[in-house]
Design a protein around this motif. Structure first.
Motif, PDB file in Angstrom:
ATOM      1  N   ASP A 154       1.006  -1.737  -0.687  1.00  0.00           N
ATOM      2  CA  ASP A 154      -0.075   0.303   0.195  1.00  0.00           C
ATOM      3  C   ASP A 154       1.151   1.772   0.050  1.00  0.00           C
ATOM      4  O   ASP A 154       0.491   1.632  -0.546  1.00  0.00           O
ATOM      5  N   LYS A 155       2.007   0.932   0.640  1.00  0.00           N
ATOM      6  CA  LYS A 155       2.699   2.500   0.552  1.00  0.00           C
ATOM      7  C   LYS A 155       3.385   3.181  -0.884  1.00  0.00           C
ATOM      8  O   LYS A 155       2.766   4.853  -0.584  1.00  0.00           O
ATOM      9  N   PRO A 156       3.518   2.106  -1.500  1.00  0.00           N
ATOM     10  CA  PRO A 156       4.074   3.129  -2.684  1.00  0.00           C
ATOM     11  C   PRO A 156       2.669   4.085  -4.020  1.00  0.00           C
ATOM     12  O   PRO A 156       2.952   4.938  -4.008  1.00  0.00           O
ATOM     13  N   LEU A 157       1.524   2.855  -3.872  1.00  0.00           N
ATOM     14  CA  LEU A 157       0.677   3.579  -4.154  1.00  0.00           C
ATOM     15  C   LEU A 157       0.264   5.324  -3.499  1.00  0.00           C
ATOM     16  O   LEU A 157      -0.171   5.975  -3.963  1.00  0.00           O
ATOM     17  N   LEU A 158       0.145   4.777  -1.969  1.00  0.00           N
ATOM     18  CA  LEU A 158       0.038   6.105  -0.658  1.00  0.00           C
ATOM     19  C   LEU A 158       0.881   7.371  -1.122  1.00  0.00           C
ATOM     20  O   LEU A 158       0.269   8.376  -1.799  1.00  0.00           O
ATOM     21  N   LEU A 192     -14.236  14.110   1.960  1.00  0.00           N
ATOM     22  CA  LEU A 192     -14.589  12.948   0.115  1.00  0.00           C
ATOM     23  C   LEU A 192     -13.649  12.932  -0.510  1.00  0.00           C
ATOM     24  O   LEU A 192     -13.910  11.995  -1.585  1.00  0.00           O
ATOM     25  N   LEU A 193     -12.398  13.541  -0.852  1.00  0.00           N
ATOM     26  CA  LEU A 193     -11.702  13.445  -2.146  1.00  0.00           C
ATOM     27  C   LEU A 193     -10.142  12.261  -2.299  1.00  0.00           C
ATOM     28  O   LEU A 193     -10.925  11.386  -2.611  1.00  0.00           O
ATOM     29  N   ILE A 194     -10.032  12.324  -0.563  1.00  0.00           N
ATOM     30  CA  ILE A 194      -9.533  11.105  -0.788  1.00  0.00           C
ATOM     31  C   ILE A 194     -10.030   9.847  -0.136  1.00  0.00           C
ATOM     32  O   ILE A 194      -9.739   8.527  -0.944  1.00  0.00           O
ATOM     33  N   CYS A 195     -11.225   9.717   0.272  1.00  0.00           N
ATOM     34  CA  CYS A 195     -12.021   8.630   0.163  1.00  0.00           C
ATOM     35  C   CYS A 195     -11.669   7.832  -1.599  1.00  0.00           C
ATOM     36  O   CYS A 195     -12.452   6.906  -1.745  1.00  0.00           O
ATOM     37  N   ARG A 196     -12.030   8.641  -2.652  1.00  0.00           N
ATOM     38  CA  ARG A 196     -12.690   8.472  -3.631  1.00  0.00           C
ATOM     39  C   ARG A 196     -11.528   7.902  -4.044  1.00  0.00           C
ATOM     40  O   ARG A 196     -11.363   7.274  -5.398  1.00  0.00           O
ATOM     41  N   ARG A 197      -9.910   8.916  -4.026  1.00  0.00           N
ATOM     42  CA  ARG A 197      -9.135   8.764  -4.234  1.00  0.00           C
ATOM     43  C   ARG A 197      -8.207   7.069  -4.202  1.00  0.00           C
ATOM     44  O   ARG A 197      -7.525   6.367  -4.532  1.00  0.00           O
ATOM     45  N   TRP A 198      -8.452   7.439  -2.239  1.00  0.00           N
ATOM     46  CA  TRP A 198      -7.964   5.909  -1.713  1.00  0.00           C
ATOM     47  C   TRP A 198      -8.831   4.899  -2.943  1.00  0.00           C
ATOM     48  O   TRP A 198      -8.314   3.423  -3.256  1.00  0.00           O
ATOM     49  N   ALA A 199      -9.691   4.670  -3.355  1.00  0.00           N
ATOM     50  CA  ALA A 199     -10.828   3.733  -3.978  1.00  0.00           C
ATOM     51  C   ALA A 199      -9.838   3.474  -5.519  1.00  0.00           C
ATOM     52  O   ALA A 199     -10.135   2.788  -5.981  1.00  0.00           O
ATOM     53  N   GLU A 200      -9.684   4.793  -6.015  1.00  0.00           N
ATOM     54  CA  GLU A 200      -9.052   4.402  -7.637  1.00  0.00           C
ATOM     55  C   GLU A 200      -7.389   4.394  -7.711  1.00  0.00           C
ATOM     56  O   GLU A 200      -7.424   3.216  -8.521  1.00  0.00           O
ATOM     57  N   ILE A 201      -6.875   4.729  -6.498  1.00  0.00           N
ATOM     58  CA  ILE A 201      -5.606   3.916  -6.982  1.00  0.00           C
ATOM     59  C   ILE A 201      -6.092   2.377  -6.686  1.00  0.00           C
ATOM     60  O   ILE A 201      -4.446   1.702  -6.044  1.00  0.00           O
ATOM     61  N   GLY A 202      -6.437   1.825  -6.349  1.00  0.00           N
ATOM     62  CA  GLY A 202      -6.309   0.370  -5.592  1.00  0.00           C
ATOM     63  C   GLY A 202      -6.014  -0.512  -3.953  1.00  0.00           C
ATOM     64  O   GLY A 202      -5.840  -1.313  -3.846  1.00  0.00           O
ATOM     65  N   VAL A 203      -5.888   0.766  -3.395  1.00  0.00           N
ATOM     66  CA  VAL A 203      -5.509   0.926  -2.086  1.00  0.00           C
ATOM     67  C   VAL A 203      -6.473  -0.422  -1.277  1.00  0.00           C
ATOM     68  O   VAL A 203      -7.387   0.190  -1.436  1.00  0.00           O
ATOM     69  N   LYS A 204      -6.486  -1.607  -0.674  1.00  0.00           N
ATOM     70  CA  LYS A 204      -7.142  -2.761  -0.422  1.00  0.00           C
ATOM     71  C   LYS A 204      -7.392  -2.416   1.064  1.00  0.00           C
ATOM     72  O   LYS A 204      -8.141  -2.321   1.708  1.00  0.00           O
ATOM     73  N   ALA A 205      -6.590  -1.045   1.249  1.00  0.00           N
ATOM     74  CA  ALA A 205      -6.654  -0.824   3.166  1.00  0.00           C
ATOM     75  C   ALA A 205      -7.978  -0.370   3.540  1.00  0.00           C
ATOM     76  O   ALA A 205      -8.726   0.554   2.667  1.00  0.00           O
ATOM     77  N   LYS A 206      -8.348  -0.241   4.811  1.00  0.00           N
ATOM     78  CA  LYS A 206      -9.889   0.246   5.499  1.00  0.00           C
ATOM     79  C   LYS A 206      -9.376   1.460   5.990  1.00  0.00           C
ATOM     80  O   LYS A 206      -8.917   1.652   7.137  1.00  0.00           O
ATOM     81  N   ILE A 207     -10.210   2.302   5.358  1.00  0.00           N
ATOM     82  CA  ILE A 207      -9.926   3.750   6.250  1.00  0.00           C
ATOM     83  C   ILE A 207     -11.360   3.381   7.593  1.00  0.00           C
ATOM     84  O   ILE A 207     -12.388   3.486   7.114  1.00  0.00           O
TER      85      ILE A 207
END
Length: 248
Positions: A154-158, A192-207
């Motif tokens: 997840d780190k490289p994606l973030l 809101l933007l963070i939640c959307r971006r989280w889904a776009e980049i494919g991070v499987k982590a749970k906010i």
């Protein structure tokens, strides 16, 4: 009519330490619970171990130790609210919750008439001195508390998707905190933007939580501002010594 020696705006640890040092002090807090400076996840999870130098500080630390809030160079910010409220209750500290200062004026006898807004409406508090423990610096960082089973993936994606990002472990295993910059838009839009971006980049982590994050050295000229300290007991005793040594 009760007249306080000091009213402190903001119920941080330094405020409580000031009150613990003696005198007739009341703390005015606009939120419904005390301790916002160290509450999840508005502070870094790291802390600098601090040994209390006063009996009051020892009593506060004993409550923290009973709840196991410090382990392995980290702090469990989940538990600070209840621990702090437990201390304030035991110490019989005067705290006005959900109380916002609207204005004040100094009478001819030098007593300050403070107008406050509570759930019951407007009322008055009388004091000889007012101190403000709150920070006034602009906020430009956000923290995302999350849980993941594969932090290394997840780190490289973030890091590639968020500006000036850093990731650190939280208190519990499998939980982490992402700190990143934001600016020019309101906090709710950022979330809101963070939640959307989280889904776009494919991070499987749970906010789990998104909130502003504060760091030290925001208002160094104000020793009652908790944000200048890494350890809540250190902040508490800074306030204590401010009162005892007559610094403010």
């Amino acid at each position: 009519m009760k007249i306080y020696d000091t009213m402190i705006i903001g119920s941080g640890y330094a405020s409580a330490g000031y009150a613990a040092a003696g005198g007739n002090t009341v703390i005015c807090e606009e939120h419904q619970i005390c301790d916002n400076g160290f509450y999840l996840p508005m502070r870094s999870f790291r802390y600098s171990p601090y040994s209390p130098k006063t009996e009051a500080g020892v009593r506060l630390k004993a409550i923290f130790d009973d709840l196991s809030l410090f382990e392995n160079g980290m702090q469990n910010t989940n538990g600070f609210e209840s621990a702090f409220c437990k201390y304030l209750t035991k110490a019989a500290t005067d705290v006005l919750l959900k109380c916002r200062v609207i204005g004040y004026k100094t009478r001819q006898d030098d007593i300050i008439d403070v107008t406050v807004l509570t759930n019951e409406g407007l009322s008055h508090v009388f004091t000889k001195k007012i101190l403000n423990s709150t920070a006034s610096a602009p906020q430009d960082r956000i923290t995302v508390l999350f849980t993941t089973d594969d932090i290394e993936s997840d780190k490289p994606l973030l890091f590639s998707s968020f500006e000036d990002a850093s990731v650190e472990p939280a208190f519990y295993a499998g939980r982490y905190a992402l700190h990143t910059k934001y600016g020019g838009i309101d906090e709710n839009t950022v979330k809101l933007l963070i939640c959307r971006r989280w889904a776009e980049i494919g991070v499987k982590a749970k906010i789990l939580y998104i909130s502003p994050v504060f760091y030290g050295d925001i208002e160094p000229s104000n020793p009652l501002c908790d944000l200048n300290y890494e350890d809540p007991i250190q902040a508490f005793e800074a306030g204590y010594f401010c009162k005892k040594e007559g610094k403010i």
